[in-house]
Structures are given as C-alpha cells and as structure tokens.
Design a protein around this motif. Sequence first.
Motif, short mmCIF file in Angstrom:
data_model
loop_
_atom_site.label_atom_id
_atom_site.label_comp_id
_atom_site.label_asym_id
_atom_site.label_seq_id
_atom_site.Cartn_x
_atom_site.Cartn_y
_atom_site.Cartn_z
N ALA A 5 0.83 -1.20 0.00
CA ALA A 5 0.00 0.00 0.00
C ALA A 5 0.87 1.25 0.00
CB ALA A 5 -0.95 -0.01 1.20
N GLY A 6 1.94 1.19 -0.80
CA GLY A 6 2.75 2.38 -1.02
C GLY A 6 2.29 3.06 -2.30
N ILE A 7 3.17 3.81 -2.90
CA ILE A 7 2.78 4.58 -4.08
C ILE A 7 2.41 3.68 -5.25
CG2 ILE A 7 5.08 4.92 -5.08
CD1 ILE A 7 4.05 8.00 -5.29
N SER A 8 3.05 2.50 -5.36
CA SER A 8 2.72 1.58 -6.45
C SER A 8 1.36 0.92 -6.22
CB SER A 8 3.80 0.50 -6.57
OG SER A 8 5.06 1.05 -6.81
N GLY A 9 1.14 0.40 -5.02
CA GLY A 9 -0.09 -0.32 -4.74
C GLY A 9 -1.32 0.56 -4.73
N ILE A 10 -1.18 1.76 -4.19
CA ILE A 10 -2.32 2.69 -4.18
C ILE A 10 -2.66 3.08 -5.62
CG2 ILE A 10 -3.08 4.99 -3.48
CD1 ILE A 10 -1.34 4.58 -0.93
N GLY A 11 -1.64 3.32 -6.43
CA GLY A 11 -1.88 3.62 -7.83
C GLY A 11 -2.53 2.46 -8.56
N ALA A 12 -2.07 1.23 -8.28
CA ALA A 12 -2.67 0.05 -8.91
C ALA A 12 -4.15 -0.08 -8.52
CB ALA A 12 -1.89 -1.20 -8.50
N ALA A 13 -4.44 0.14 -7.23
CA ALA A 13 -5.82 0.03 -6.77
C ALA A 13 -6.72 1.06 -7.44
CB ALA A 13 -5.87 0.21 -5.24
#
Length: 498
Positions: free
Chosen positions: A23-31
């Motif tokens: 839930a960092g910048i990559s995961g939040i963007g993916a979500a």
Amino acid sequence: MTMTEPEATATATEHVDVLIVGAGISGIGAAYHVKDRFPDRSFVLLDALESHGGTWWTHRYPGARSDSDLFTFGYGFKPWRGPSIATADEIRSYLGEVIDENDLAGSIRYRHRVTSAHWSSADRRWTVEVTRDDTGEQLRLTTDFLWMCQGYYRHQKGYTPDWPGMDRYQGMVVHPQDWPDDLDYAGKRVVVIGSGATAATLIPAIAETAGHVTMLQRSPTFFISRPKTHELAVTLRALDVPEEWTHEILRRAHVAQLEEITRLSFEAPDELRKFLIEEMRPLLPEDFDIEKHFTPRYRPWQQRLAVVPEGDLFAALREGKASVATDTIETFTETGIRLASGEEIEADIVITATGFDLAVFGNIAFTVDDEPVDFTQRVTYRGIMISGVPNMAYVFGYFRASWTLRADLVSEFVCRLLAHMAEKNATVAVPALRPEDADMPLLPWMDPENFNAGYVMRSAHLMFKQGDREPWTHMHEYTQERQMLPAADLDDGTLAYS
C-alpha cells in the motif's frame, strides 16, 4: 475432532479478483486503476506496515523528503499542488487524499504480511498465505491475479556493513530506517556514513542543532541544487491556471529536463560532469576540495543525482556546521572512527546512511504447481511479469526518473492485459519463451555500465534475469517506455493464454 472457532477462522479462505501486495505509491496507484477500469471486480491491498505510504512510512529520519520532483513523482491522474520537493509527511498526505477521494480505505488491510504464494494450474488461481502481525492470526486468500507492489527493498532492516571494532564503540549507531523517535543529537558530534540521497537529506536537517556533522564517504556522489518550488509553478499559479494544467505543464518540463540530462550522460558524459561540478562550486566554501570530495569516479547517471533543495547541504558546509571526509574506515574505536589515512573522527553518534538490501518480491516464497520458483533462473517480461509465472505482475520503477512515472505505465499495461484476457475469454496469461528465444542468453538483471549503485551490485545475484531482445528486457528510460508499453502487442506470441 471438532474444529474450534479460532481454528475455523484461521483456515477460512477469502477470494478476490485482484490481490495487490503493498500500500505504497505503487499499490495505491494500482488500486486506483483497477477500481477505475473494472468497477465490478473485487480487489484487496495487503501491507505489512501499520499504515499506507511504504517508503514514506518506513523512513522517519529528520528531513525525510523526495529526491524526485513531485510533478513526476505524483500520479498522472491526480495533480500535485505543493512544492516540487516535498517532505515524507506531505507525500503521505497526498497518498491519503488518493485513498479518501477514491474510497480505497475499505480495501486496504494493514499489518497483513504475505508469507507465501502458490499458483495452481488446476484451479487457475493463486493461494496466498498471510500473517496478521498485530494478532499472529494466519489467513488465506485466493485470487485470479496477483499484483506485487511491495517495493524493492527490505523494510524491516537497512543495510549496515560489519566494520571492524563496532563492538567496542561506546557511542550510538543508528540506521536511518530504524530512527529512534527519542534520539537526541543536540550539541552532539555526529558522523553520517554515506553520501547518497539519505545523507544529503539528513545532514542539513540535523546540522542546525547538532554540535557538528561529518559526512564520511568512501567515494563521492553527484549533487545538484534545485529550488523547492519550481519557478514555472509560481508563475502559473500566480496566473490562476487550473491545477490540472499546472501539473501537466510542470510534469512535461521536468521530463524534458530529464531527457536532456540522460542524453548528455550517454553522448557527452565529460561535458555533463563538468557542468555538474561547476554548478556546485560557487555554493561551496572557498577552500573546499571539490575534486576530492564531490567528483565521483562513475559516469553521471550511473547512479542517481542527489538533489539538494535550495542548496541546503552546501549551506551547512559553508556555515561550518558540517564537513566532509573522503576515506575508508579502518576501524571503529571506543570514541569514534579511525580512517585508513590515520585520521580519527570523534563521534557521539554514528548514522549509517549506507543504503538497503534489495528484496525479490518481498522475499515471499513462490511456487507454481508445487514447484518452488527460482527467480534467478527466470526472465523478466517487459519489466512487468516473469517467465513461467502465470497471472502475476509487479511494479519496479525507474532508478533515475521518478518511480511513479513507471508505476503509472505498468498500471495502464496491466489493466489493458486484464481487459484483453476478458476479451479472449482467457483466465490465464503467462509469459513464455518462444522457440526463437530458446537459445537466448540470460543476462544480468542490471548492466553495471548502465547503473551501478551499491545496493544494486550487492544484490544482483538474487534477482531475475533479462534477455537480449524484446520483450525480455527492462530498465529502459521513461522516454522509451512511454511509447513502448502502451503500444506493446499482447498477441505477439510471448504471452500464452488459456
């Protein structure tokens, strides 16, 4: 035997269409992209940390900030409204806005650490084992598609070399990843070992109250001074230009600058080296030995340029609050560090800004049909998937450009792949070498002639491989990939659908 209630809970299995790890910048963007593109699909984000942010949650040392401009480090879909260079708190606040504005909070589960992931071809899904670090509870989830957004280094502990004599040193040794909330450095003699972005951030932040700070480096780094707020942003905001326009204009301006620096690093490295050094010279003390302390051996852009906002590191050197020593460590002593030259630096506190260890997909144990996956023998597919590993994508950003530029591109690619699979009525997509790729040489994950930062070289043997042809290569520049990935042919024979 009758199953008790806790046992029943522990073995219950939950299914989601897409499982995002991190839930960092990559995961939040993916979500965001999954929810925006596929509103009817279920998804969950798991993160081992206590809150969102990834790197920006882990790093709590004084002055923690971005070393990329926020107009490219911010998402393409959400304008950045703050200064070009932002603090960790400002970045986490921005990520929190993305979570709130897109109603993602209910899909994020913190302190959920993934321990293993098992693919079953018979079931056409992943089974993921999870430990709740707050309760110790064991959980199990299944998913049709696994998206690894956990970052690229070990969050639990930073990298600290084992120097001679450390056991006899009477002062405190601190790694920035494990910064104590109550560390008192006021009036103290502090040595910061390292010369990268972390050291450049820490030193001016603590120099105001420390007795003196010495940056001890084995070899120099290229630094570049930049304003915290871009002049163009000030102009556009004074004209009341919509923030969406300002964001896009500044994004393009920073990308254009990046393209020029990258071009020069390959085509005219000596001229770029001279430019960077001469940019620093007037900001340093008159008697500063720039050739010794700030002239790296490597080619510009073989490692990141360390950004110095408003020249704050240089100001600390000019004011005598900080100094630089370029040497190797012979041994720690009871009261400090003795260098190979024989010089001794007294220190009450030693901060090891010596980097981190790469972690291959969070060091999670992967199996495909009960066979352990040895990633060192696998090949990357476009820097997004791994050969022979079905329905799994990962995010690895750029080393030189902002991480998020690539995270956005990967999210768009993965969503295009998921839509393409649905169009083909396929439930499985796996990268597979074609007959013409059978004799393709397996090359190192990273070419040191391209990028040779210490943390990359230390861990290269743990990483997957790349080939000598498309689509089995990675680590392109953003200027290439922003054209390549959106145009990539999903039916070129390198993805096997079933």
